[in-house]
Scaffold this motif. Structure first.
Motif, short mmCIF file in Angstrom:
data_model
loop_
_atom_site.label_atom_id
_atom_site.label_comp_id
_atom_site.label_asym_id
_atom_site.label_seq_id
_atom_site.Cartn_x
_atom_site.Cartn_y
_atom_site.Cartn_z
N MET A 1 -48.24 18.86 63.89
CA MET A 1 -47.52 20.00 64.49
C MET A 1 -48.35 21.26 64.37
N PRO A 2 -48.24 22.16 65.35
CA PRO A 2 -48.97 23.42 65.26
C PRO A 2 -48.47 24.25 64.08
N LYS A 3 -49.40 24.97 63.46
CA LYS A 3 -49.02 25.89 62.39
C LYS A 3 -49.35 27.31 62.82
N HIS A 4 -48.56 28.24 62.35
CA HIS A 4 -48.72 29.64 62.71
C HIS A 4 -49.12 30.41 61.45
N HIS A 5 -50.20 31.15 61.56
CA HIS A 5 -50.63 31.95 60.42
C HIS A 5 -51.44 33.14 60.92
N ARG A 6 -51.91 33.94 59.98
CA ARG A 6 -52.60 35.18 60.33
C ARG A 6 -54.04 35.16 59.83
N VAL A 7 -54.90 35.83 60.59
CA VAL A 7 -56.31 35.96 60.23
C VAL A 7 -56.68 37.42 60.37
N ASN A 10 -61.95 42.53 61.87
CA ASN A 10 -62.21 43.79 62.57
C ASN A 10 -61.11 44.83 62.35
N GLY A 11 -60.51 44.84 61.18
CA GLY A 11 -59.51 45.84 60.86
C GLY A 11 -58.12 45.56 61.40
N ILE A 12 -57.91 44.40 62.03
CA ILE A 12 -56.58 44.03 62.51
C ILE A 12 -56.23 42.63 62.02
N SER A 13 -54.96 42.30 62.11
CA SER A 13 -54.47 40.99 61.71
C SER A 13 -54.00 40.24 62.95
N LEU A 14 -54.65 39.11 63.24
CA LEU A 14 -54.30 38.29 64.40
C LEU A 14 -53.30 37.22 64.01
N VAL A 52 -57.78 23.27 67.67
CA VAL A 52 -57.34 24.15 68.74
C VAL A 52 -56.68 25.38 68.13
N VAL A 53 -57.13 26.55 68.54
CA VAL A 53 -56.59 27.81 68.03
C VAL A 53 -56.28 28.72 69.21
N ALA A 54 -55.03 29.17 69.27
CA ALA A 54 -54.58 30.10 70.31
C ALA A 54 -54.10 31.38 69.63
N PRO A 55 -54.85 32.48 69.75
CA PRO A 55 -54.39 33.73 69.14
C PRO A 55 -53.51 34.54 70.08
N GLY A 83 -65.31 37.38 65.74
CA GLY A 83 -64.79 37.49 64.38
C GLY A 83 -63.86 36.35 64.03
N LEU A 84 -63.04 35.91 64.99
CA LEU A 84 -62.12 34.82 64.74
C LEU A 84 -62.88 33.51 64.50
N ILE A 85 -63.90 33.25 65.32
CA ILE A 85 -64.71 32.04 65.13
C ILE A 85 -65.27 32.00 63.71
N HIS A 86 -65.84 33.11 63.27
CA HIS A 86 -66.44 33.15 61.94
C HIS A 86 -65.38 33.10 60.84
N ALA A 87 -64.24 33.77 61.05
CA ALA A 87 -63.18 33.76 60.03
C ALA A 87 -62.60 32.36 59.85
N LEU A 88 -62.68 31.55 60.88
CA LEU A 88 -62.20 30.17 60.80
C LEU A 88 -63.24 29.25 60.16
N GLY A 89 -64.38 29.82 59.76
CA GLY A 89 -65.42 29.04 59.11
C GLY A 89 -66.30 28.26 60.06
N GLU A 90 -66.32 28.66 61.32
CA GLU A 90 -67.10 27.96 62.34
C GLU A 90 -68.25 28.84 62.82
#
Length: 308
Positions: A1-7, A10-14, A52-55, A83-90
């Motif tokens: 199941m998809p999970k929802h969380h925050r990352v 760049n000074g904002i929370s996605l 799969v990541v959908a912000p 920034g999201l790619i790198h924050a996800l460890g990729e």
């Protein structure tokens, strides 16, 4: 199941929706949508072996909405993707975008090809930087009533779109165009509210979108349009530069955007996207392609991904 969380980047929370393991695939929504617009793609792609990541992008849904128009330039939006790619460890991702999300995807592939394994644009093709600022070109081609010109006025479109958010989204997502000369002005004037929703959009779907925009408002998304001329100035260094990662363009055959950009793109795709792997026309589909025809879009995406 998809999970929802925050990352935090760049000074904002996605706010992001994530499912699956494997090579990273980012899904970038358009206007006026959120990550919920990819509800038919996330699980099938994840089950096929992808992470799969959908912000919710900057200014939308559960993601922060920074104050100030100048916080929504194309460099900010591309920076959020990187920034999201790198924050996800990729280190890399396949970047898929629809509508405005396609513009972000194409520009990410243009500006940071090192982090893009492949790029897919849905509805909006890659658009070369023109010889004059976009708003001047839009006014000359379409006139002062063109929606992108209308959106430049601070607070005006917000007031119209926020007056009745469920009705706004019902008209924009599922409405039909009135005959020329009918209806009031503004952005919503040309749209007739549908008596019945189309099969691809349920009342629950509409309520989800309406709840999200009731929280975020429309200013963040509208500020993307208010940076079109600034983006033109900021991307001077990429004039005539090709988009080099493997690419795919998907278009709904009834998409109104197709009439604005599609023919120009097909005139010389090799100059713009020399590694274009295909152009997929989705029959019986309007602008909201991945929601209207998910099976066809998912097949096109999986075929493209398997070839990388």
């Amino acid at each position: 199941m998809p999970k929802h969380h925050r990352v935090s980047i760049n000074g904002i929370s996605l706010q992001i929706t994530e499912q699956g393991e494997g090579p990273l695939v980012l899904l970038l929504h358009g206007f006026p949508e959120t990550s919920y617009s990819w509800r038919h793609q996330i699980q099938p792609l994840a089950e096929a072996g992808y992470r799969v990541v959908a912000p919710d992008q900057r200014g939308y849904g559960g993601t922060n909405c920074p104050e100030g128009i100048d916080h929504y330039t194309i460099l900010h939006l591309v920076g959020d993707v990187v920034g999201l790619i790198h924050a996800l460890g990729e280190r890399q991702a396949v970047v898929v975008g629809h509508d405005w999300g396609a513009m972000v995807a194409w520009n990410t592939a243009l500006i940071r090809p090192d982090v893009v394994r492949g790029v897919v644009g849905i509805s909006v093709p890659p658009l070369p930087r023109g010889p004059v600022p976009p708003m001047a070109a839009a006014r000359e081609r379409f006139g002062e009533d063109f929606y992108q010109v209308y959106f430049q006025q601070p607070h005006v479109a917000e007031a119209e779109l926020s007056k009745d958010i469920p009705a706004t989204l019902r008209k924009v997502l599922a409405g039909t165009r009135k005959a020329a000369g009918e209806g009031a002005g503004g952005f919503l004037g040309p749209f007739a509210e549908p008596d019945v929703l189309p099969g691809w959009l349920t009342e629950a779907d509409l309520a989800t979108f309406a709840g999200q925009f009731s929280t975020s408002g429309f200013t963040g998304g509208l500020n993307w349009y208010r940076n079109l001329d600034r983006n033109w100035e900021l991307t001077t260094a990429w004039q005539d530069a090709p988009i080099t990662p493997p690419s795919l363009y998907i278009s709904g055959e009834r998409d109104a955007v197709r009439g604005i950009y599609h023919p120009d793109f097909l005139d010389n795709p090799d100059e713009i996207v020399p590694n274009l792997r295909g152009v997929v026309d989705i029959p019986d589909s309007g602008h909201w392609t991945q929601q209207e025809r998910p099976a066809e879009v998912n097949k096109a995406l999986l075929d493209f991904l398997s070839g990388l």
